[in-house]
Motif scaffolding. Structure first.
Motif, PDB file in Angstrom:
ATOM      1  N   MET A   1       0.850  -1.170   0.000  1.00 40.77           N
ATOM      2  CA  MET A   1       0.000   0.000   0.000  1.00 40.77           C
ATOM      3  C   MET A   1       0.900   1.238   0.000  1.00 40.77           C
ATOM      4  O   MET A   1       1.798   1.364   0.826  1.00 40.77           O
ATOM      5  CB  MET A   1      -0.889  -0.021   1.249  1.00 40.77           C
ATOM      6  N   SER A   2       0.633   2.139  -0.915  1.00 37.59           N
ATOM      7  CA  SER A   2       1.448   3.346  -0.992  1.00 37.59           C
ATOM      8  C   SER A   2       1.073   4.306   0.141  1.00 37.59           C
ATOM      9  O   SER A   2       0.031   4.170   0.781  1.00 37.59           O
ATOM     10  CB  SER A   2       1.247   4.043  -2.338  1.00 37.59           C
ATOM     11  N   SER A   3       1.944   5.263   0.391  1.00 41.69           N
ATOM     12  CA  SER A   3       1.682   6.204   1.482  1.00 41.69           C
ATOM     13  C   SER A   3       0.446   7.056   1.198  1.00 41.69           C
ATOM     14  O   SER A   3      -0.280   7.431   2.116  1.00 41.69           O
ATOM     15  CB  SER A   3       2.903   7.094   1.718  1.00 41.69           C
ATOM     16  N   LYS A   4       0.193   7.353  -0.078  1.00 45.21           N
ATOM     17  CA  LYS A   4      -0.990   8.144  -0.425  1.00 45.21           C
ATOM     18  C   LYS A   4      -2.266   7.369  -0.104  1.00 45.21           C
ATOM     19  O   LYS A   4      -3.211   7.924   0.456  1.00 45.21           O
ATOM     20  CB  LYS A   4      -0.948   8.522  -1.905  1.00 45.21           C
ATOM     21  N   GLN A   5      -2.302   6.097  -0.454  1.00 44.65           N
ATOM     22  CA  GLN A   5      -3.477   5.271  -0.149  1.00 44.65           C
ATOM     23  C   GLN A   5      -3.675   5.148   1.360  1.00 44.65           C
ATOM     24  O   GLN A   5      -4.799   5.197   1.851  1.00 44.65           O
ATOM     25  CB  GLN A   5      -3.316   3.877  -0.758  1.00 44.65           C
ATOM     26  N   ARG A   6      -2.582   4.981   2.093  1.00 46.80           N
ATOM     27  CA  ARG A   6      -2.651   4.868   3.547  1.00 46.80           C
ATOM     28  C   ARG A   6      -3.189   6.168   4.153  1.00 46.80           C
ATOM     29  O   ARG A   6      -4.008   6.148   5.071  1.00 46.80           O
ATOM     30  CB  ARG A   6      -1.254   4.550   4.095  1.00 46.80           C
TER      31      ARG A   6
END
Length: 47
Positions: A1-6
């Motif tokens: 999971m990318s930081s943006k999605q998180r």
């Protein structure tokens, strides 16, 4: 999971968990300020 999605996931979870404070529900201090500004006498128990 990318930081943006998180980040988006955490923002959505926070928004669901907490109700934002509405301007009319800020309590006695705000009511006293509005009453003082408009020149209305307030009951001391309410303030």
């Amino acid at each position: 999971m990318s930081s943006k999605q998180r980040f988006i996931k955490s923002v959505v979870a926070t928004a669901k968990a907490d109700a934002p404070a509405m301007p009319w529900a800020r309590g006695a201090r705000r009511a006293a300020f509005i009453a003082k500004r408009s020149g209305v006498e307030m009951d001391k128990k309410a303030a």
